[in-house]
Motif scaffolding. Structure first.
Motif, PDB file in Angstrom:
ATOM      1  N   PHE A  92      48.630  11.586  46.964  1.00 51.40           N
ATOM      2  CA  PHE A  92      49.716  12.569  46.889  1.00 51.40           C
ATOM      3  C   PHE A  92      49.465  13.716  47.865  1.00 51.40           C
ATOM      4  N   GLU A  93      48.234  14.200  47.902  1.00 54.24           N
ATOM      5  CA  GLU A  93      47.914  15.341  48.759  1.00 54.24           C
ATOM      6  C   GLU A  93      47.983  14.981  50.236  1.00 54.24           C
ATOM      7  N   PRO A  97      55.451  15.486  52.333  1.00 46.26           N
ATOM      8  CA  PRO A  97      56.343  15.524  51.167  1.00 46.26           C
ATOM      9  C   PRO A  97      57.634  14.739  51.347  1.00 46.26           C
ATOM     10  N   GLU A 131      53.976  16.650  41.189  1.00 47.39           N
ATOM     11  CA  GLU A 131      54.435  15.988  42.414  1.00 47.39           C
ATOM     12  C   GLU A 131      55.949  15.911  42.492  1.00 47.39           C
ATOM     13  N   ARG A 134      57.568  18.202  44.804  1.00 47.82           N
ATOM     14  CA  ARG A 134      57.271  18.085  46.238  1.00 47.82           C
ATOM     15  C   ARG A 134      58.000  16.957  46.930  1.00 47.82           C
ATOM     16  N   ARG A 135      58.247  15.855  46.216  1.00 47.05           N
ATOM     17  CA  ARG A 135      58.787  14.680  46.900  1.00 47.05           C
ATOM     18  C   ARG A 135      59.653  13.875  45.935  1.00 47.05           C
TER      19      ARG A 135
END
Length: 268
Positions: A92-93, A97, A131, A134-135
């Motif tokens: 994820f990081e 995004p 998350e 973010r996306r």
């Protein structure tokens, strides 16, 4: 809506495809369920990517389709470091995004007996909650109990999809996903009545239409490039595929002679 656009959305299966995949212009193959494979699928034109997630002995979530590692050891008996697999939090990081993800969650046998806080779904909740800001995300699973647990914890923050097995009857699949309050249903190509034909099944476009009327979006996995236009003609919203550039090319240049999916099955 989960997916936008006139054509079906192309989702890279396990990244750029199952196993080790050679992508155009790349010198070396990329291995499934890695950051490199995910980014390779995006470079190949996928707007979404599917990844598999399971848990380890130290309550980490890692990217892996099977409950065992490449050496055959069960991941629930290994720490994330010992497994050598990418951690979901790190993936994820690492990803920009704008990369949209279908997180396919693999529950394990121990989820039946371990304390609730250690089970795969519970470990996933805080990561998804963060998350989702973010996306674009979709969570899919063969385990309806996990999906219902996520809905209870996350509300409508993350759309959810029920996956069904090979040759799983669509009259059960669509009804079950709708009855469970899912946002999507994921259908294996072996269930869709196109190849091989299934005389017990209404035409695929009819099944997709019923799913849409029930408020479901429909994913098909994993059509080959030659078959992708037939699934597009049947109205599926997304395809999880192993050959991202091949399917994109097939959908961009549809063959006018592709058979009507209604001709491939006999109505009840």
């Amino acid at each position: 809506m989960i997916f936008d656009g006139d054509r079906p959305v192309v989702i890279g299966h396990r990244g750029a495809g199952s196993g080790a995949v050679h992508l155009p212009g790349a010198e070396d193959p990329v291995v499934e369920n890695t950051v490199e494979s995910i980014l390779g699928a995006v470079r190949a034109g996928a707007s979404w990517v599917e990844i598999d997630v399971t848990r380890t002995a130290d309550d980490e979530l890692v990217l892996r389709h099977d409950p065992t590692g490449v050496d055959g050891a069960f991941l629930v008996d290994r720490t994330a470091v010992e497994s050598g697999l990418p951690r979901l939090a790190d993936v994820f990081e690492a990803l920009p995004p704008e990369v949209a993800l279908d997180v396919d969650v693999k529950t394990i046998l121990e989820d039946a007996v371990d304390p609730p806080a250690r089970r795969t779904g519970a470990l996933l909740v805080p990561l998804l909650r963060a998350e989702a800001r973010r996306r674009p995300l979709l969570v899919t699973s063969f385990d309806p109990s996990l999906l219902l647990g996520l809905r209870e914890e996350l509300g409508n923050a993350v759309p959810l999809g029920l996956l069904t097995w090979v040759r799983f009857p669509l009259w059960h699949a669509v009804a079950a996903a709708a009855g469970l309050g899912m946002n999507a249903v994921g259908l294996h190509t072996g269930s869709c009545g196109i190849d091989p034909p299934d005389a017990r099944l209404r035409p695929l476009d009819h099944n997709v239409d019923v799913a849409h009327k029930a408020g479901l979006e429909v994913l098909a996995w994993c059509p080959a490039p030659a078959d992708a236009p037939r699934y597009a003609a049947a109205g599926v919203d997304a395809m999880v595929v192993n050959d991202v550039p091949g399917v994109i090319a097939a959908l961009s240049s549809p063959d006018p002679d592709v058979p009507d999916p209604a001709e491939d099955a006999v109505q009840d």
